[in-house]
Scaffold this active site. Structure first.
Site, PDB file in Angstrom:
ATOM      1  N   CYS A 113      36.608  72.080  16.871  1.00  0.00           N
ATOM      2  CA  CYS A 113      37.266  71.572  18.076  1.00  0.00           C
ATOM      3  C   CYS A 113      38.111  72.627  18.774  1.00  0.00           C
ATOM      4  CB  CYS A 113      38.132  70.352  17.743  1.00  0.00           C
ATOM      5  SG  CYS A 113      37.190  68.958  17.084  1.00  0.00           S
ATOM      6  N   HIS A 250      43.151  69.401  23.722  1.00  0.00           N
ATOM      7  CA  HIS A 250      41.927  68.883  23.101  1.00  0.00           C
ATOM      8  C   HIS A 250      42.000  67.366  23.109  1.00  0.00           C
ATOM      9  CE1 HIS A 250      38.750  67.978  20.412  1.00  0.00           C
ATOM     10  NE2 HIS A 250      39.507  67.780  19.342  1.00  0.00           N
ATOM     11  N   ASN A 280      36.082  62.219  21.748  1.00  0.00           N
ATOM     12  CA  ASN A 280      36.286  63.573  21.246  1.00  0.00           C
ATOM     13  C   ASN A 280      34.962  64.328  21.333  1.00  0.00           C
ATOM     14  OD1 ASN A 280      36.737  65.914  19.787  1.00  0.00           O
ATOM     15  ND2 ASN A 280      37.763  64.911  18.083  1.00  0.00           N
TER      16      ASN A 280
END
Length: 323
Positions: A113, A250, A280
């Site tokens: 990520c 993020h 996500n």
């Protein structure tokens, strides 16, 4: 001093939109349970015939159009991804071919990520050193391919997508008032591997595997480490937190984003949020958020942006840039 200035943004989301309600007859969960714990309402899943490179190519073309450039203007392609089409070649080389770029070089970066932040830092270093004048930096993922659909703690969180930005070398004065990337901060600590990982791989099982996560522990590490890396990058740039115009985090979980913003003393009005609509998307989440916000006219020249992310590894980092 050479600075890496953002010249264009673009993104792509697969056509298939999956609402939270889709999971209700498959898992012991509900739309309300997912929304209240994550802030996610829907996400996009790639079609069966779509690969990560397809998403990246579409985002790259959108960024080129936004910048008023063609593939001939680009010297390098850097793709952040944890879900490549193949073990090799890299997704970046397939994007290079897909946009008709026949010069320069291309490679992938893998920091889960946090991948896009790591890719930006690499691109910034190459521009500062004079190795490239214009770099296409992409985050692209098809995390739906590594989900365990029986695990409600993970499969409801992730989605597919791609985002891209174009960085161009511009001569600055070497001061905090320069446009472009002003500072980067990268970190990792391999002792936390078991908190977030995929239980497969070429050298272990010979399979792609499935994502595994200890959510509560990841949450605690995320809030602390994201705030710390953002403050460190701001210190390196010589910018005070109150001078930040936008936080572009993020997009993993709304509660993590809110807690991080609070630690940075930033109101939520200064935070770019796309997690509700995208879920996500791992390395794609920051460039997706940047592109969406830019298309909405949120960013103005001269504004200070902070992007930060944490992912498996654990790996985490941040970037401070002036738009």
């Amino acid at each position: 001093m050479r600075r890496a200035v953002v010249r264009g943004t673009g993104h792509y989301l697969p056509e298939r939109v999956v609402e939270n309600s889709w999971f209700e007859d498959k898992l012991e969960t509900s739309d309300e349970w997912i929304r209240t714990r994550t802030g996610i309402e829907r996400r996009h899943f790639a079609a069966d015939d779509q690969r990560t490179s397809d998403l990246g190519i579409a985002a790259a073309k959108a960024a080129l159009e936004n910048a008023g450039m063609t593939a001939d203007h680009i010297d390098a392609v850097v793709v952040a991804t944890s879900t490549p089409d193949f073990t090799f070649p890299s997704v970046a080389t397939m994007v290079q071919a897909g946009i008709g770029m026949k010069r320069g070089f291309a490679f992938d970066v893998q920091a889960v990520c946090a991948g896009f932040v790591f890719a930006l830092a690499n691109a910034d270093a190459m521009i500062r050193s004079g190795q490239a004048e214009r770099i296409l930096v992409i985050g692209a993922e098809t995390f739906s391919r590594i989900m365990d659909w029986s695990d409600r703690g993970t499969c409801v969180l992730f989605g597919d997508g791609a985002g891209a930005i174009i960085l161009e070398a511009v001569e600055g004065n070497g001061t905090v008032d320069d446009r472009g990337i002003l500072a980067t901060d990268l970190n990792s600590d391999g002792q936390y591997r078991e908190l977030l990982y995929v239980d497969g791989g070429v050298a272990s099982t010979g399979t792609a595997g499935h994502l595994r996560m200890q959510g509560n522990l990841v949450f605690r590490h995320a809030v602390e480490k994201l705030a710390n890396t953002a403050h460190h990058a701001l210190d390196l740039a010589g910018i005070a937190p109150e001078q930040v115009d936008w936080l572009v985090p993020h997009q993993a979980n709304l509660r993590i984003i809110e807690a991080t913003a609070k630690r940075m003393h930033l109101p939520m009005e200064k935070v770019v949020l796309t997690v509700a609509d995208h879920g996500n998307t791992s390395a794609a989440s920051i460039p997706l958020a940047l592109s969406v916000a830019n298309s909405q006219g949120k960013f103005q020249p001269g504004q200070v942006l902070v992007a930060e992310a944490i992912g498996g590894g654990l790996a985490w980092g941040s970037v401070v840039l002036r738009w």
